[in-house]
Design a protein around this motif. Structure first.
Motif, PDB file in Angstrom:
ATOM      1  N   VAL A 205       0.852  -1.193   0.000  1.00 58.50           N
ATOM      2  CA  VAL A 205       0.000   0.000   0.000  1.00 58.50           C
ATOM      3  C   VAL A 205       0.885   1.240   0.000  1.00 58.50           C
ATOM      4  O   VAL A 205       1.719   1.413   0.899  1.00 58.50           O
ATOM      5  N   ASP A 206       0.732   2.082  -1.030  1.00 58.79           N
ATOM      6  CA  ASP A 206       1.526   3.308  -1.112  1.00 58.79           C
ATOM      7  C   ASP A 206       1.254   4.214   0.087  1.00 58.79           C
ATOM      8  O   ASP A 206       0.140   4.253   0.621  1.00 58.79           O
ATOM      9  N   GLU A 207       2.261   4.951   0.491  1.00 58.62           N
ATOM     10  CA  GLU A 207       2.163   5.798   1.679  1.00 58.62           C
ATOM     11  C   GLU A 207       1.030   6.817   1.564  1.00 58.62           C
ATOM     12  O   GLU A 207       0.356   7.135   2.536  1.00 58.62           O
ATOM     13  N   GLY A 208       0.815   7.343   0.359  1.00 57.45           N
ATOM     14  CA  GLY A 208      -0.197   8.381   0.207  1.00 57.45           C
ATOM     15  C   GLY A 208      -1.595   7.862  -0.097  1.00 57.45           C
ATOM     16  O   GLY A 208      -2.524   8.662  -0.290  1.00 57.45           O
ATOM     17  N   TYR A 209      -1.758   6.542  -0.137  1.00 56.94           N
ATOM     18  CA  TYR A 209      -3.044   5.982  -0.543  1.00 56.94           C
ATOM     19  C   TYR A 209      -4.163   6.307   0.440  1.00 56.94           C
ATOM     20  O   TYR A 209      -5.279   6.643   0.042  1.00 56.94           O
ATOM     21  N   PHE A 210      -3.851   6.229   1.740  1.00 61.84           N
ATOM     22  CA  PHE A 210      -4.884   6.485   2.733  1.00 61.84           C
ATOM     23  C   PHE A 210      -5.299   7.955   2.738  1.00 61.84           C
ATOM     24  O   PHE A 210      -6.465   8.287   2.947  1.00 61.84           O
ATOM     25  N   GLN A 211      -4.338   8.846   2.474  1.00 58.42           N
ATOM     26  CA  GLN A 211      -4.676  10.265   2.358  1.00 58.42           C
ATOM     27  C   GLN A 211      -5.581  10.484   1.151  1.00 58.42           C
ATOM     28  O   GLN A 211      -6.536  11.266   1.209  1.00 58.42           O
ATOM     29  N   HIS A 212      -5.282   9.750   0.074  1.00 59.30           N
ATOM     30  CA  HIS A 212      -6.134   9.832  -1.122  1.00 59.30           C
ATOM     31  C   HIS A 212      -7.561   9.365  -0.798  1.00 59.30           C
ATOM     32  O   HIS A 212      -8.537   9.996  -1.216  1.00 59.30           O
ATOM     33  N   LEU A 213      -7.685   8.277  -0.024  1.00 61.53           N
ATOM     34  CA  LEU A 213      -9.010   7.787   0.356  1.00 61.53           C
ATOM     35  C   LEU A 213      -9.781   8.837   1.152  1.00 61.53           C
ATOM     36  O   LEU A 213     -10.983   9.035   0.954  1.00 61.53           O
ATOM     37  N   GLU A 214      -9.088   9.507   2.075  1.00 63.19           N
ATOM     38  CA  GLU A 214      -9.739  10.542   2.887  1.00 63.19           C
ATOM     39  C   GLU A 214     -10.227  11.692   2.011  1.00 63.19           C
ATOM     40  O   GLU A 214     -11.314  12.236   2.234  1.00 63.19           O
ATOM     41  N   GLU A 215      -9.442  12.070   1.019  1.00 63.14           N
ATOM     42  CA  GLU A 215      -9.835  13.148   0.108  1.00 63.14           C
ATOM     43  C   GLU A 215     -11.058  12.744  -0.704  1.00 63.14           C
ATOM     44  O   GLU A 215     -11.984  13.541  -0.910  1.00 63.14           O
ATOM     45  N   VAL A 216     -11.073  11.491  -1.176  1.00 65.33           N
ATOM     46  CA  VAL A 216     -12.224  10.983  -1.936  1.00 65.33           C
ATOM     47  C   VAL A 216     -13.466  10.970  -1.055  1.00 65.33           C
ATOM     48  O   VAL A 216     -14.556  11.364  -1.483  1.00 65.33           O
ATOM     49  N   ARG A 217     -13.315  10.506   0.196  1.00 63.03           N
ATOM     50  CA  ARG A 217     -14.454  10.483   1.125  1.00 63.03           C
ATOM     51  C   ARG A 217     -14.996  11.887   1.350  1.00 63.03           C
ATOM     52  O   ARG A 217     -16.196  12.102   1.409  1.00 63.03           O
ATOM     53  N   GLY A 218     -14.071  12.857   1.507  1.00 60.43           N
ATOM     54  CA  GLY A 218     -14.493  14.236   1.733  1.00 60.43           C
ATOM     55  C   GLY A 218     -15.313  14.781   0.577  1.00 60.43           C
ATOM     56  O   GLY A 218     -16.358  15.415   0.780  1.00 60.43           O
TER      57      GLY A 218
END
Length: 242
Positions: A205-218
């Motif tokens: 899992v890429d380091e920035g993937y979870f941040q990307h998920l949070e942005e998509v959720r927002g």
């Protein structure tokens, strides 16, 4: 799975607490197979204390907290005669945000339960699910506390239970292995995807993937709010809060 959960209950609860339990009650439907095993090991009465409305959508994936709380109340009804004046041990498949568990514990108390213990067939859910089910943002998970695992006592306090017991991850994996291959030796256990319980995913899992998920959720959240407001305007029911 229920047998191993019962063993965990015997390890963490005092003999007095176990002795005082009057009934074991499953949260329908997913814990109905495990709860009788718990009752058998603890030598306690097993009863169905909740009536389920089968026409309510799964509450844990409803988009908003208010909708989830209302969904739980529409989905389950407690039978007062199974709770009144009793110490009850509730068995559920898991605790995700804690919304459902909190409402269920409140229902049990409103139905007259003296003490409410809550046992989860799954370990604490502390990480995001990235393989198809958007359970929740990590910050919404009741067992997740700013990157640290929240203390079990805090979770019990949050959901209003006298005590919370979680299945151990190793016991869960062993139970699943034995279900697939009966009498599986410990060294022959199958491996499973358990990232939601420990953050150890089966794929990189890429380091920035979870941040990307949070942005998509927002962004998704904003779109849902806008759509709800448009529908309210169209129906002439927009209130000040909306």
């Amino acid at each position: 799975m229920g047998t191993r959960l019962a063993d965990k209950i015997k390890r963490v609860m005092t003999p007095k607490e176990i002795s005082d339990i009057d009934v074991i009650i499953p949260i329908p439907e997913t814990s109905v197979t495990s709860a009788p095993c718990v009752a058998a090991v603890l030598k306690k009465k097993f009863v169905q204390g909740f009536v389920k409305n089968r026409y309510v959508f799964r509450t844990f994936i409803m988009p908003g907290q208010t909708q989830r709380k209302q969904g739980v109340k529409r989905k389950l009804n407690a039978m007062n005669e199974e709770f009144a004046g009793k110490n009850v041990l509730l068995i559920d498949d898991s605790i995700v945000r804690g919304t459902t568990a909190r409402e269920i514990v409140a229902m049990a108390r409103e139905a007259g339960a003296k003490k409410v213990y809550f046992a989860s067939c799954a370990p604490p859910v502390t990480h995001a699910h990235i393989y198809g089910i958007d359970l929740a943002s990590p910050n919404e998970l009741v067992a997740h506390d700013h990157g640290q695992d929240r203390a079990i006592e805090e979770i019990a306090k949050y959901i209003g239970a006298d005590r919370v017991i979680f299945q151990d991850l190793q016991d869960l994996k062993t139970a699943c292995s034995e279900a697939v291959v009966p009498k599986t030796a410990p060294y022959e256990q199958l491996d499973f995807e358990v990232g939601v319980f420990c953050g150890d995913y089966v794929t990189p899992v890429d380091e920035g993937y979870f941040q990307h998920l949070e942005e998509v959720r927002g962004e998704t959240r904003k779109l849902k709010v806008l759509e709800k407001a448009r529908q309210a305007v169209a129906n002439g029911s927009l209130n000040q809060e909306e």
